[in-house]
Design an enzyme around this catalytic site. Structure first.
Site, PDB file in Angstrom:
ATOM      1  N   VAL A  51       7.025 -12.751  -3.213  1.00 41.19           N
ATOM      2  CA  VAL A  51       6.303 -13.262  -4.483  1.00 41.19           C
ATOM      3  C   VAL A  51       5.942 -12.077  -5.450  1.00 41.19           C
ATOM      4  N   PHE A  52       6.339 -12.452  -6.621  1.00 38.07           N
ATOM      5  CA  PHE A  52       6.383 -11.282  -7.477  1.00 38.07           C
ATOM      6  C   PHE A  52       4.869 -11.177  -8.009  1.00 38.07           C
ATOM      7  N   GLY A  53       3.834 -10.989  -7.204  1.00 42.26           N
ATOM      8  CA  GLY A  53       2.393 -10.820  -7.580  1.00 42.26           C
ATOM      9  C   GLY A  53       1.775 -10.665  -6.263  1.00 42.26           C
ATOM     10  N   GLU A  68       1.190   1.742   7.926  1.00 41.71           N
ATOM     11  CA  GLU A  68       1.379   2.731   6.951  1.00 41.71           C
ATOM     12  C   GLU A  68       1.939   4.178   7.068  1.00 41.71           C
ATOM     13  N   GLN A 100       5.750  -3.289  -9.573  1.00 44.50           N
ATOM     14  CA  GLN A 100       6.714  -3.148  -8.672  1.00 44.50           C
ATOM     15  C   GLN A 100       7.926  -3.976  -9.202  1.00 44.50           C
ATOM     16  N   TYR A 101       9.132  -3.466  -8.690  1.00 43.53           N
ATOM     17  CA  TYR A 101      10.510  -4.047  -9.255  1.00 43.53           C
ATOM     18  C   TYR A 101      11.402  -3.949  -8.068  1.00 43.53           C
ATOM     19  N   HIS A 120       0.954  -1.335  -0.019  1.00 43.01           N
ATOM     20  CA  HIS A 120       0.057   0.103   0.004  1.00 43.01           C
ATOM     21  C   HIS A 120       0.763   1.215  -0.059  1.00 43.01           C
ATOM     22  N   GLY A 157      15.171 -18.129 -12.009  1.00 47.05           N
ATOM     23  CA  GLY A 157      14.718 -17.104 -12.991  1.00 47.05           C
ATOM     24  C   GLY A 157      14.858 -15.676 -12.472  1.00 47.05           C
ATOM     25  N   TYR A 166      -9.603   4.299   3.083  1.00 45.77           N
ATOM     26  CA  TYR A 166     -10.402   2.857   3.611  1.00 45.77           C
ATOM     27  C   TYR A 166     -11.634   3.005   3.895  1.00 45.77           C
TER      28      TYR A 166
HETATM   29  C1  LIG Z   1       7.206  -7.310  -4.584  1.00 47.32           C
HETATM   30  C2  LIG Z   1       7.435  -7.397  -6.160  1.00 47.32           C
HETATM   31  C3  LIG Z   1       8.820  -7.384  -6.623  1.00 47.32           C
HETATM   32  C4  LIG Z   1       8.965  -7.485  -7.934  1.00 47.32           C
HETATM   33  N1  LIG Z   1       9.936  -7.619  -8.616  1.00 47.32           N
HETATM   34  C5  LIG Z   1      10.213  -7.807 -10.052  1.00 47.32           C
HETATM   35  C6  LIG Z   1      11.558  -7.520 -10.673  1.00 47.32           C
HETATM   36  O1  LIG Z   1      12.579  -7.374 -10.009  1.00 47.32           O
HETATM   37  N2  LIG Z   1      11.601  -7.961 -11.933  1.00 47.32           N
HETATM   38  C7  LIG Z   1      10.689  -8.105 -12.857  1.00 47.32           C
HETATM   39  O2  LIG Z   1      10.575  -8.401 -13.947  1.00 47.32           O
HETATM   40  N3  LIG Z   1       9.188  -8.455 -12.104  1.00 47.32           N
HETATM   41  C8  LIG Z   1       9.200  -7.956 -10.712  1.00 47.32           C
HETATM   42  N4  LIG Z   1       7.881  -8.215 -10.204  1.00 47.32           N
HETATM   43  C9  LIG Z   1       6.851  -8.581 -11.216  1.00 47.32           C
HETATM   44  C10 LIG Z   1       6.356  -6.823 -11.579  1.00 47.32           C
HETATM   45  O3  LIG Z   1       6.038  -6.280 -10.921  1.00 47.32           O
HETATM   46  C11 LIG Z   1       5.237  -7.396 -12.785  1.00 47.32           C
HETATM   47  O4  LIG Z   1       4.228  -7.804 -12.092  1.00 47.32           O
HETATM   48  C12 LIG Z   1       5.766  -7.998 -14.187  1.00 47.32           C
HETATM   49  O5  LIG Z   1       6.843  -7.056 -14.814  1.00 47.32           O
HETATM   50  C13 LIG Z   1       4.552  -8.052 -15.024  1.00 47.32           C
HETATM   51  O6  LIG Z   1       3.908  -6.702 -15.301  1.00 47.32           O
HETATM   52  P1  LIG Z   1       3.386  -6.439 -16.756  1.00 47.32           P
HETATM   53  O7  LIG Z   1       2.889  -5.226 -16.766  1.00 47.32           O
HETATM   54  O8  LIG Z   1       4.322  -6.651 -17.773  1.00 47.32           O
HETATM   55  O9  LIG Z   1       2.308  -7.680 -17.116  1.00 47.32           O
HETATM   56  P2  LIG Z   1       0.553  -7.243 -16.739  1.00 47.32           P
HETATM   57  O10 LIG Z   1       0.294  -6.499 -17.765  1.00 47.32           O
HETATM   58  O11 LIG Z   1       0.355  -7.080 -15.600  1.00 47.32           O
HETATM   59  O12 LIG Z   1       0.219  -8.907 -17.135  1.00 47.32           O
HETATM   60  C14 LIG Z   1       0.571  -9.845 -16.081  1.00 47.32           C
HETATM   61  C15 LIG Z   1      -0.061 -11.259 -16.388  1.00 47.32           C
HETATM   62  O13 LIG Z   1      -1.607 -10.984 -16.638  1.00 47.32           O
HETATM   63  C16 LIG Z   1      -1.934 -11.437 -17.859  1.00 47.32           C
HETATM   64  N5  LIG Z   1      -2.989 -10.698 -18.517  1.00 47.32           N
HETATM   65  C17 LIG Z   1      -3.089  -9.396 -18.569  1.00 47.32           C
HETATM   66  N6  LIG Z   1      -4.118  -8.849 -19.082  1.00 47.32           N
HETATM   67  C18 LIG Z   1      -5.063 -10.002 -19.153  1.00 47.32           C
HETATM   68  C19 LIG Z   1      -6.290 -10.067 -19.687  1.00 47.32           C
HETATM   69  N7  LIG Z   1      -7.070  -9.235 -20.117  1.00 47.32           N
HETATM   70  N8  LIG Z   1      -6.895 -11.416 -19.594  1.00 47.32           N
HETATM   71  C20 LIG Z   1      -5.873 -12.395 -18.855  1.00 47.32           C
HETATM   72  N9  LIG Z   1      -4.738 -12.163 -18.579  1.00 47.32           N
HETATM   73  C21 LIG Z   1      -4.216 -10.902 -18.685  1.00 47.32           C
HETATM   74  C22 LIG Z   1      -0.661 -11.349 -18.713  1.00 47.32           C
HETATM   75  O14 LIG Z   1      -0.723 -12.184 -19.901  1.00 47.32           O
HETATM   76  C23 LIG Z   1       0.417 -11.833 -17.668  1.00 47.32           C
HETATM   77  O15 LIG Z   1       0.420 -13.184 -17.649  1.00 47.32           O
HETATM   78  C24 LIG Z   1       7.858  -8.056  -8.816  1.00 47.32           C
HETATM   79  C25 LIG Z   1       6.590  -8.072  -8.319  1.00 47.32           C
HETATM   80  C26 LIG Z   1       6.305  -7.755  -7.096  1.00 47.32           C
HETATM   81  C27 LIG Z   1       5.004  -7.758  -6.361  1.00 47.32           C
HETATM   82  C1  HEM Z   2      -8.675  -3.411   5.467  1.00 45.21           C
HETATM   83  C2  HEM Z   2      -8.637  -2.850   4.291  1.00 45.21           C
HETATM   84  C3  HEM Z   2      -7.569  -3.675   3.024  1.00 45.21           C
HETATM   85  C4  HEM Z   2      -7.303  -4.722   3.034  1.00 45.21           C
HETATM   86  C5  HEM Z   2      -7.618  -6.006   3.877  1.00 45.21           C
HETATM   87  C6  HEM Z   2      -6.276  -4.974   1.775  1.00 45.21           C
HETATM   88  C7  HEM Z   2      -5.977  -6.129   1.404  1.00 45.21           C
HETATM   89  C8  HEM Z   2      -4.872  -5.955   0.277  1.00 45.21           C
HETATM   90  C9  HEM Z   2      -4.199  -7.125  -0.167  1.00 45.21           C
HETATM   91  C10 HEM Z   2      -4.169  -8.367   0.491  1.00 45.21           C
HETATM   92  C11 HEM Z   2      -3.343  -6.948  -1.156  1.00 45.21           C
HETATM   93  C12 HEM Z   2      -2.363  -7.529  -1.974  1.00 45.21           C
HETATM   94  C13 HEM Z   2      -1.041  -7.511  -1.309  1.00 45.21           C
HETATM   95  C14 HEM Z   2       0.146  -8.344  -1.975  1.00 45.21           C
HETATM   96  O1  HEM Z   2       0.703  -7.950  -2.964  1.00 45.21           O
HETATM   97  O2  HEM Z   2       0.286  -9.486  -1.562  1.00 45.21           O
HETATM   98  C15 HEM Z   2      -3.639  -5.613  -1.490  1.00 45.21           C
HETATM   99  C16 HEM Z   2      -2.972  -4.599  -2.255  1.00 45.21           C
HETATM  100  C17 HEM Z   2      -3.359  -3.422  -2.847  1.00 45.21           C
HETATM  101  N1  HEM Z   2      -4.447  -2.706  -2.125  1.00 45.21           N
HETATM  102 FE1  HEM Z   2      -5.475  -3.050  -0.642  1.00 45.21          FE
HETATM  103  N2  HEM Z   2      -6.505  -3.622   1.217  1.00 45.21           N
HETATM  104  C18 HEM Z   2      -7.230  -2.834   1.948  1.00 45.21           C
HETATM  105  C19 HEM Z   2      -7.629  -1.517   1.766  1.00 45.21           C
HETATM  106  C20 HEM Z   2      -7.071  -0.668   0.738  1.00 45.21           C
HETATM  107  C21 HEM Z   2      -7.445   0.590   0.367  1.00 45.21           C
HETATM  108  C22 HEM Z   2      -8.161   1.654   1.419  1.00 45.21           C
HETATM  109  C23 HEM Z   2      -6.757   0.991  -0.776  1.00 45.21           C
HETATM  110  C24 HEM Z   2      -6.979   2.197  -1.685  1.00 45.21           C
HETATM  111  C25 HEM Z   2      -7.590   2.369  -2.573  1.00 45.21           C
HETATM  112  C26 HEM Z   2      -6.239  -0.376  -1.190  1.00 45.21           C
HETATM  113  C27 HEM Z   2      -5.607  -0.545  -2.737  1.00 45.21           C
HETATM  114  C28 HEM Z   2      -4.750  -1.598  -3.018  1.00 45.21           C
HETATM  115  C29 HEM Z   2      -3.981  -1.646  -4.047  1.00 45.21           C
HETATM  116  C30 HEM Z   2      -3.982  -0.566  -5.142  1.00 45.21           C
HETATM  117  C31 HEM Z   2      -3.274  -2.823  -4.101  1.00 45.21           C
HETATM  118  C32 HEM Z   2      -2.112  -3.689  -5.073  1.00 45.21           C
HETATM  119  C33 HEM Z   2      -3.027  -4.110  -5.991  1.00 45.21           C
HETATM  120  C34 HEM Z   2      -2.270  -4.703  -6.989  1.00 45.21           C
HETATM  121  O3  HEM Z   2      -1.023  -4.634  -7.188  1.00 45.21           O
HETATM  122  O4  HEM Z   2      -3.012  -5.733  -7.645  1.00 45.21           O
HETATM  123  N3  HEM Z   2      -6.251  -1.221  -0.167  1.00 45.21           N
HETATM  124  N4  HEM Z   2      -4.446  -4.755  -0.444  1.00 45.21           N
END
Ligand SMILES: Cc1cc2nc3c(=O)[nH]c(=O)nc-3n(C[C@H](O)[C@H](O)[C@H](O)COP(=O)(O)OP(=O)(O)OC[C@H]3O[C@@H](n4cnc5c(N)ncnc54)[C@H](O)[C@@H]3O)c2cc1C
Ligand code: HEM
Length: 402
Positions: free
Chosen positions: A391-393, A140, A207-208, A88, A274, A98
């Protein structure tokens, strides 16, 4: 802690809410984005919405939190909350948002469960929501204040100074800061959110992990191109790999992330597969920059040596460290021209190496890889608390573990 009035109500309704939580989460997001379309421009990741992973992460976290309140009333799922709070904060989420999430989540609960949501049931779930929300808001607030920022000011522009083709599908960016505002250096293992306009003009965050210890003026991160394989190609990774180049400006958040190197002085083992090498490369680089004498073991699995991103940096850092070794596993065969301590064919197999006693473990890679390595470590007697993973997601694993 949950009030005496709410506890029996939550206990009684947890099974039905749990059974429908996936549906509640997807109705919640539909309604939230219809009411607040601005959240899709620069806040939420639409890739995670499209593949449903964010819906599952939200639902899983609420269910895990509610069960924790019932089953072990005095503890909080600390790790789960920490991960969410860091994510967040890296997106500049604000306390007042919230209320918006609350209103839409309660709407979705009523929409899915209908008349079962009596005023008493609604009040009990309201209490669960605010217990969780307040725990997150407090964490936060602490994260923002430790960095001297407000949610709106986590973002900074950086100019691309170098773009390095690491492997066929991974590119490293070295970016340089463009202003003199205070920027705290990252902790080893942290990531930044990168925020960029996509081809349709909508801004998207991703995120990267930072892949090198920063010097205050530069940051380095490495991006793997995500191929769609029948689905759309990854939009941010394609943009960064194909279009963004030297001289362009990228917006990134300050560094956040709860999986950081523990400075307890115990041996460390990095196990990655990877693109999961990225946070490991960052942690290793910090240890070398600090001239740490720690006992370091790097274990990395990849398709082959040509696919091993950041290989030269990592091998160089292992050689530069006073007490480090590296083993690699290549699916396409045990060939290496690098001065590694061991090269193995196939998937990572921990029985092929000697691991130090009393080590702390850091894992990053695809979920099945991390699950297999974690299980194998636990079988060898490693305490679960000594294993951290990134976890990268959206994390769909944590709720089960915490
Ligand atoms: C803490 C953290 C650290 C990370 N560190 C790195 C890093 O160091 N290096 C790195 O390369 N990545 C890293 N990642 C992953 C990175 O953040 C992105 O998730 C990654 O680059 C993919 O993003 P993108 O926009 O290219 O893909 P996106 O567009 O988000 O697509 C992701 C997946 O969703 C699918 N998708 C998209 N649209 C649709 C649709 N309409 N229907 C069905 N499926 C769909 C795509 O085919 C793909 O498989 C990290 C993630 C996290 C959370
Ligand atoms: C009690 C309230 C909330 C809970 C339990 C919650 C829970 C979560 C969880 C579990 C994730 C995924 C974390 C991960 O990467 O593993 C997340 C991501 C996120 N949350 Fe919340 N959240 C809350 C409130 C909010 C609020 C108020 C906002 C603002 C609009 C928000 C916006 C987001 C966004 C933008 C992400 C990243 C989404 C993504 O990368 O796909 N959340 N939250």
């Amino acid at each position: 802690m949950l009030s005496d009035q709410s506890r029996p109500v939550i206990e009684a309704t947890l099974p039905v809410v749990g059974e429908h939580i996936g549906e509640i989460a997807s109705r919640f997001y539909e309604h939230l984005f219809a009411e607040h379309p601005e959240l899709l421009d620069g806040t939420f990741n639409r890739g995670n919405q499209a593949d449903g992973s964010q819906q599952r992460a939200l639902a899983g976290s609420v269910a895990a939190f509610a069960s924790m309140l019932i089953n072990s009333a005095d503890t909080m799922p600390e790790k789960l909350l920490r991960r969410i709070a860091h994510k967040h904060a890296s997106l500049g989420i604000r306390p007042e948002q919230y209320q918006v999430v609350h209103d839409n989540l309660m709407w979705a609960i009523v929409d899915v469960l209908g008349e079962a949501v009596t005023p008493e049931v609604a009040a009990a779930w309201d209490e669960v929501y605010w217990l969780m929300a307040n725990a997150l808001i407090n964490q936060e607030r602490g994260l923002y204040s430790a960095r001297g920022v407000r949610p709106e000011t986590v973002w900074r522009p950086w100019r691309v100074e170098k773009k390095i083709q690491e492997t066929a599908d991974v590119v490293t960016f070295v970016v340089e800061r463009m202003d003199d505002r205070l920027v705290k250096t990252s902790l080893p293992g942290q990531y930044v959110s990168v925020l960029m306009p996509m081809t349709d003009g909508v801004r998207q965050p991703r995120q990267y992990s930072l892949t090198r210890a920063d010097d205050g003026r530069h940051r380095q991160f490495s991006v793997k191109r995500v191929e769609g394989d029948g689905k759309p190609d990854g939009e941010m990774s394609t943009l960064l790999c194909d279009t963004i180049g030297v001289g362009d400006v990228v917006t990134t958040s300050l560094p956040f992330g709860d999986v950081v190197l523990d400075d307890a002085g115990r041996p460390v083992v990095f196990a990655s597969a990877g693109i999961g090498i990225t946070p490991m490369a960052g942690m290793l680089s910090h240890l070398v920059a600090a001239d740490s004498g720690l006992d370091i073991t790097v274990l990395h699995a990849d398709a082959d040596e040509a696919s091993f991103a950041l290989r030269r940096q990592v091998v160089g850092d292992v050689l530069a460290a006073r007490n480090a070794s590296i083993h690699v596993w290549y699916e396409k065969g045990a060939g290496s021209v690098e001065p590694v301590n061991g090269v193995h064919a196939g998937l990572m197999d921990l029985s092929e190496v000697t691991l130090p006693d009393d080590a702390l473990y850091y894992l990053c890679g695809p979920l099945p890889f991390m699950q297999a390595v974690r299980s194998s470590l636990i079988e060898r007697g490693v305490e679960p608390r000594d294993i951290q993973y990134e976890v990268f997601g959206p994390d769909l694993w944590q709720a089960d573990l915490d």
